[in-house]
Design an enzyme around this catalytic site. Structure first.
Site, PDB file in Angstrom:
ATOM      1  N   ARG A 135       0.895  -1.212   0.125  1.00 21.71           N
ATOM      2  CA  ARG A 135       0.062  -0.044   0.117  1.00 21.71           C
ATOM      3  C   ARG A 135       0.954   1.215   0.123  1.00 21.71           C
ATOM      4  O   ARG A 135       2.032   1.181   0.752  1.00 21.71           O
ATOM      5  CB  ARG A 135      -0.780   0.069   1.250  1.00 21.71           C
ATOM      6  CG  ARG A 135      -2.064  -1.115   1.240  1.00 21.71           C
ATOM      7  CD  ARG A 135      -2.982  -0.629  -0.041  1.00 21.71           C
ATOM      8  NE  ARG A 135      -4.246  -1.759  -0.017  1.00 21.71           N
ATOM      9  CZ  ARG A 135      -4.199  -2.621  -0.787  1.00 21.71           C
ATOM     10  NH1 ARG A 135      -3.071  -3.091  -1.540  1.00 21.71           N
ATOM     11  NH2 ARG A 135      -5.191  -3.513  -0.702  1.00 21.71           N
TER      12      ARG A 135
ATOM     13  N   GLU B 239      -3.386   7.333  -5.145  1.00 21.80           N
ATOM     14  CA  GLU B 239      -3.143   6.393  -5.992  1.00 21.80           C
ATOM     15  C   GLU B 239      -4.279   6.614  -6.886  1.00 21.80           C
ATOM     16  O   GLU B 239      -5.737   6.564  -6.566  1.00 21.80           O
ATOM     17  CB  GLU B 239      -3.240   5.112  -5.455  1.00 21.80           C
ATOM     18  CG  GLU B 239      -3.256   4.088  -6.584  1.00 21.80           C
ATOM     19  CD  GLU B 239      -3.123   2.445  -6.017  1.00 21.80           C
ATOM     20  OE1 GLU B 239      -3.567   1.742  -6.826  1.00 21.80           O
ATOM     21  OE2 GLU B 239      -2.511   2.615  -5.020  1.00 21.80           O
TER      22      GLU B 239
ATOM     23  N   HIS C 212      -0.891  -0.613 -10.280  1.00 21.89           N
ATOM     24  CA  HIS C 212      -1.722  -1.519  -9.466  1.00 21.89           C
ATOM     25  C   HIS C 212      -2.137  -2.762  -9.889  1.00 21.89           C
ATOM     26  O   HIS C 212      -3.036  -3.260  -9.949  1.00 21.89           O
ATOM     27  CB  HIS C 212      -2.809  -0.746  -8.592  1.00 21.89           C
ATOM     28  CG  HIS C 212      -3.217  -1.431  -7.404  1.00 21.89           C
ATOM     29  ND1 HIS C 212      -3.619  -0.605  -6.168  1.00 21.89           N
ATOM     30  CD2 HIS C 212      -2.964  -2.817  -6.862  1.00 21.89           C
ATOM     31  CE1 HIS C 212      -3.852  -1.679  -4.983  1.00 21.89           C
ATOM     32  NE2 HIS C 212      -3.412  -2.690  -5.290  1.00 21.89           N
TER      33      HIS C 212
END
Length: 330
Positions: free
Chosen positions: A241, A269, A288
């Protein structure tokens, strides 16, 4: 026969649910048609009133006390993804409802992605490829000290992903370190790595790979002090993360050009369009993608279907989620 229903967002349903998955569920449970995208409507409450098992996915509505109260027969939540934090509340545990997750299956592609990045980082592929592209001529050979023979890889956290990475690294001629204050040193050694403190992990690693779940105590764990301890020319990899790493401190180090970073996650993000990280030659940003994508999603649904089959047969879950463990897991 048990009654089951699907609960997830429409985009998740479109990505994850396919004919073979539905057929497999249909052989062992009476599956409610469609998908629950909320729990508060009369139609949703009517489904909840009859359901024994909820098969959930990304975007599942929150199973708060009202939703749980609307499902008096509910005895299991089977999640087709990793973390259940977003939708499983204490009301579920208080009712004694068992919970399963495909976190172990989702760890597989993340670990595979990490392995690939570790080996590419050892060959300094990012820098070499960009230099090759810019000059259109062969760059100088790797300097002494670079390469994948005897290099040091530091793994931050023996999480599900971290453990899988440790397993994948075993065949290679690498020195592997790990830091996880919640796991005994003897267990970490059994995983094939040398247990060290956080700063030592940073100082000794050629590649420093982050696998820490985002918890209140891990937010900003990789701070300016840890980043400063990383040796010049080392590579930071984050597939966990973004907020585990102090974003401002990381940007400062990367702007100096002292480190290389491969960031599959960032904070925020995605990064804002004006972030300098987009254009730095020593940074590779990926969107991601380390987690389950494409046909890898079938691994998740296969695991979920197996759990529902076990419930229907009166067998215990293979991948139960323990409530106390949520304080230390994603």
């Amino acid at each position: 026969m048990m009654r089951a229903a699907l609960a997830m967002s429409p985009p998740t349903y479109d990505r994850v649910v396919d004919g073979p998955f539905l057929e497999r569920l249909g052989r062992c449970v009476d599956l409610s048609p469609g998908v629950l995208t909320e729990f508060a409507t009369p139609a949703a409450r009517a489904v909840l009133a009859e359901v024994d098992v909820l098969v959930t996915g990304w975007g599942c509505p929150v199973l708060d006390p009202v939703a749980v109260g609307s499902a008096p027969r509910l005895r299991a939540v089977v999640h087709t993804a990793g973390s259940v934090r977003a939708h499983v509340t204490p009301a579920v545990w208080e009712r004694g409802i068992v919970v399963s997750s495909a976190a172990a299956q989702n760890a597989v592609p993340v670990a595979e992605f990490t392995l690939a990045v570790v080996l590419l980082a050892g060959k300094d592929v990012l820098t070499a490829a960009r230099g090759f592209h810019a000059r259109r001529s062969r760059p100088a050979p790797l300097p002494e000290g670079r390469g994948n023979f005897g290099s040091t890889v530091g793994i931050l956290s023996a999480s599900l992903v971290g453990r899988r990475v440790l397993e994948l690294l075993r065949p290679f001629d690498l020195e592997v370190l790990v830091h996880d204050p919640y796991v005994a040193d003897a267990e970490l050694r059994g995983l094939g790595a040398e247990p060290v403190g956080l700063l030592e992990l940073a100082a000794r690693s050629d590649v420093f790979s982050v696998h820490t779940p985002l918890l209140p105590e891990t937010r900003g764990l990789v701070d300016a002090r840890v980043l400063a301890a990383l040796r010049d020319g080392s590579t930071l990899v984050n597939t966990a993360r973004g907020a585990v790493v102090d974003a401002a401190a990381l940007e400062t180090e990367l702007l100096r050009g002292r480190l290389t970073a491969v960031l599959d996650v960032t904070d925020p993000e995605p990064l804002p369009a004006h972030s300098p990280l987009w254009d730095l030659p020593n940074v590779l940003l990926t969107p991601h993608v380390a987690g389950s994508q494409g046909n890898e999603l079938r691994r998740l649904t296969s695991a979920a279907a197996a759990e529902v089959e076990r419930l229907a047969a009166g067998l215990p879950l293979l991948h139960p989620v323990a409530h106390p463990a949520l304080s230390r897991t994603a």
